[in-house]
Scaffold this motif. Structure first.
Motif, PDB file in Angstrom:
ATOM      1  N   PRO A  68       0.816  -1.209   0.000  1.00 27.17           N
ATOM      2  CA  PRO A  68       0.000   0.000   0.000  1.00 27.17           C
ATOM      3  C   PRO A  68       0.858   1.272   0.000  1.00 27.17           C
ATOM      4  O   PRO A  68       0.336   2.372  -0.096  1.00 27.17           O
ATOM      5  N   LYS A  69       2.175   1.088   0.108  1.00 31.20           N
ATOM      6  CA  LYS A  69       3.083   2.227   0.233  1.00 31.20           C
ATOM      7  C   LYS A  69       3.429   2.817  -1.130  1.00 31.20           C
ATOM      8  O   LYS A  69       3.291   2.150  -2.160  1.00 31.20           O
ATOM      9  N   PRO A  70       3.893   4.055  -1.144  1.00 32.39           N
ATOM     10  CA  PRO A  70       4.391   4.622  -2.407  1.00 32.39           C
ATOM     11  C   PRO A  70       5.514   3.764  -2.978  1.00 32.39           C
ATOM     12  O   PRO A  70       6.353   3.229  -2.240  1.00 32.39           O
ATOM     13  N   LEU A  71       5.535   3.638  -4.291  1.00 27.99           N
ATOM     14  CA  LEU A  71       6.551   2.818  -4.945  1.00 27.99           C
ATOM     15  C   LEU A  71       7.917   3.497  -4.925  1.00 27.99           C
ATOM     16  O   LEU A  71       8.028   4.707  -5.169  1.00 27.99           O
ATOM     17  N   HIS A  72       8.948   2.704  -4.646  1.00 28.52           N
ATOM     18  CA  HIS A  72      10.333   3.176  -4.721  1.00 28.52           C
ATOM     19  C   HIS A  72      11.165   2.104  -5.415  1.00 28.52           C
ATOM     20  O   HIS A  72      11.072   0.917  -5.069  1.00 28.52           O
ATOM     21  N   TRP A  73      11.950   2.526  -6.378  1.00 27.23           N
ATOM     22  CA  TRP A  73      12.750   1.593  -7.167  1.00 27.23           C
ATOM     23  C   TRP A  73      13.619   0.715  -6.284  1.00 27.23           C
ATOM     24  O   TRP A  73      13.618  -0.519  -6.406  1.00 27.23           O
ATOM     25  N   ARG A 192       7.240  18.417  -3.655  1.00 22.87           N
ATOM     26  CA  ARG A 192       6.298  17.656  -2.842  1.00 22.87           C
ATOM     27  C   ARG A 192       6.897  16.294  -2.517  1.00 22.87           C
ATOM     28  O   ARG A 192       7.902  15.879  -3.083  1.00 22.87           O
ATOM     29  N   ASP A 193       6.240  15.556  -1.599  1.00 24.93           N
ATOM     30  CA  ASP A 193       6.741  14.230  -1.253  1.00 24.93           C
ATOM     31  C   ASP A 193       6.258  13.198  -2.266  1.00 24.93           C
ATOM     32  O   ASP A 193       5.527  13.513  -3.206  1.00 24.93           O
ATOM     33  N   SER A 194       6.670  11.956  -2.064  1.00 23.21           N
ATOM     34  CA  SER A 194       6.455  10.920  -3.071  1.00 23.21           C
ATOM     35  C   SER A 194       5.056  10.314  -3.041  1.00 23.21           C
ATOM     36  O   SER A 194       4.821   9.274  -3.649  1.00 23.21           O
ATOM     37  N   GLN A 195       4.104  10.955  -2.351  1.00 20.56           N
ATOM     38  CA  GLN A 195       2.735  10.461  -2.381  1.00 20.56           C
ATOM     39  C   GLN A 195       2.121  10.587  -3.774  1.00 20.56           C
ATOM     40  O   GLN A 195       1.218   9.836  -4.140  1.00 20.56           O
ATOM     41  N   TYR A 196       2.598  11.537  -4.562  1.00 18.05           N
ATOM     42  CA  TYR A 196       2.082  11.697  -5.921  1.00 18.05           C
ATOM     43  C   TYR A 196       2.410  10.456  -6.754  1.00 18.05           C
ATOM     44  O   TYR A 196       3.548   9.980  -6.761  1.00 18.05           O
ATOM     45  N   ASP A 197       1.407   9.940  -7.480  1.00 21.28           N
ATOM     46  CA  ASP A 197       1.672   8.818  -8.380  1.00 21.28           C
ATOM     47  C   ASP A 197       2.737   9.191  -9.406  1.00 21.28           C
ATOM     48  O   ASP A 197       3.580   8.364  -9.775  1.00 21.28           O
ATOM     49  N   ASP A 203      10.435   8.146  -9.976  1.00 24.26           N
ATOM     50  CA  ASP A 203      11.378   7.345  -9.203  1.00 24.26           C
ATOM     51  C   ASP A 203      11.729   6.060  -9.956  1.00 24.26           C
ATOM     52  O   ASP A 203      12.888   5.635  -9.988  1.00 24.26           O
ATOM     53  N   ILE A 204      10.738   5.447 -10.585  1.00 23.96           N
ATOM     54  CA  ILE A 204      10.978   4.215 -11.342  1.00 23.96           C
ATOM     55  C   ILE A 204      11.800   4.506 -12.599  1.00 23.96           C
ATOM     56  O   ILE A 204      12.769   3.798 -12.902  1.00 23.96           O
ATOM     57  N   TYR A 205      11.431   5.545 -13.332  1.00 28.71           N
ATOM     58  CA  TYR A 205      12.192   5.899 -14.539  1.00 28.71           C
ATOM     59  C   TYR A 205      13.659   6.181 -14.201  1.00 28.71           C
ATOM     60  O   TYR A 205      14.570   5.676 -14.866  1.00 28.71           O
ATOM     61  N   VAL A 206      13.893   7.006 -13.185  1.00 30.32           N
ATOM     62  CA  VAL A 206      15.273   7.366 -12.870  1.00 30.32           C
ATOM     63  C   VAL A 206      16.001   6.186 -12.238  1.00 30.32           C
ATOM     64  O   VAL A 206      17.224   6.046 -12.385  1.00 30.32           O
ATOM     65  N   GLY A 207      15.260   5.300 -11.566  1.00 34.06           N
ATOM     66  CA  GLY A 207      15.886   4.090 -11.037  1.00 34.06           C
ATOM     67  C   GLY A 207      16.403   3.190 -12.141  1.00 34.06           C
ATOM     68  O   GLY A 207      17.488   2.606 -12.036  1.00 34.06           O
ATOM     69  N   MET A 208      15.637   3.066 -13.231  1.00 35.31           N
ATOM     70  CA  MET A 208      16.076   2.264 -14.375  1.00 35.31           C
ATOM     71  C   MET A 208      17.298   2.883 -15.044  1.00 35.31           C
ATOM     72  O   MET A 208      18.224   2.173 -15.463  1.00 35.31           O
TER      73      MET A 208
END
Length: 265
Positions: A68-73, A192-197, A203-208
């Motif tokens: 249920p948490k915000p996604l992080h790479w 803003r914080d990472s609550q935004y979709d 975060d996923i794009y830059v993680g890749m």
């Protein structure tokens, strides 16, 4: 000598279609021996008509991962879960009409006197942000099908004075020598914080991207998730380098990698 304020082109944002822009980063801003070899910032530009699709992608990934948490790479897509990484790559790369911009700073090849970047983490962060937002502005103005008005939200970064960044960008916009069409960005950008979709997507794009850069230059498979969304990279006259991928330092840090031809081909 009096300050000369930049004159903007007349546009009416209320009558323009919108594009929402979300920004995140990878690496650190330090120059110690223990610091990361690079620092990168990513902007994900999602046109208004694709927002529901993007939200469905984020919600779907959370459902598959069962969080249920915000996604992080780093947390949700570890290296040992290549299946998750490729699923995420396939899902984000399917979001219609998205544009992605990366600014990558290779620390080892920055000039010693490179506008004070080595001497101040604040200057380094602000300058990287400027380069990223310039490209956001150009892409918003030249958006396929007609110009867009960009609404920018960036992930709030710990130990970064975002008010200082805003003041720096204000100066660049109104008094600096940047020729970017800043009028196509709602001013000022907000953090803003990472609550935004959208920030979770960034975060996923830059993680890749970070995973591709952290891997061996000959390793194409570790870059595969990044390569999956290469069609979404912003291009200027067909070229990605300098547009969707801007490098501070030696361009060879990226262009000498085995997977580069797949990006720019």
């Amino acid at each position: 000598m009096p300050i000369r304020f930049r004159k903007e082109d007349p546009i009416d944002p209320d009558k323009m279609p919108k594009v929402e822009v979300y920004i995140d980063e990878t690496g650190d801003r330090g120059f110690k021996s223990s610091s990361s070899p690079h620092f990168a910032m990513t902007a994900v530009m999602i046109p208004s008509e694709s927002l529901d699709y993007a939200r469905a992608v984020v919600g779907g990934l959370r459902y598959v991962i069962r969080t249920p948490k915000p996604l992080h790479w780093v947390e949700h897509f570890p290296r040992k879960r290549s299946d998750r990484r490729m699923l995420a790559a396939e899902m984000i790369s399917s979001i219609p009409r998205v544009k992605v911009i990366h600014v990558i700073a290779h620390k080892a090849t920055l000039r010693v006197n490179a506008t004070g970047l080595r001497g101040s983490q604040r200057t380094f962060y602000n300058f990287t942000t400027k380069l990223l937002l310039e490209r956001v502005a150009y892409q918003a103005k030249s958006w396929p099908g007609g110009a867009r008005f960009a609404i920018v939200r960036a992930d709030a970064v710990k130990n970064v004075d975002h008010e200082s960044t805003k003041n720096y960008l204000d100066y660049i916009k109104w008094c600096g020598d940047s020729k970017a069409p800043w009028e196509y960005i709602k001013w000022p950008p907000i953090w803003r914080d990472s609550q935004y979709d959208g920030i979770q997507l960034a975060d996923i794009y830059v993680g890749m991207l970070g995973n591709a850069l952290d891997s061996d230059p000959e390793d194409v498979e570790q870059a595969r998730p990044f390569l999956t969304y290469r069609h979404q990279l912003y291009r200027y006259r067909g070229e990605c380098l300098g547009a969707g991928i801007k490098i501070i330092g030696s361009e060879e840090y990226v262009t000498n990698r085995k997977w580069w031809q797949e990006v720019n081909g």
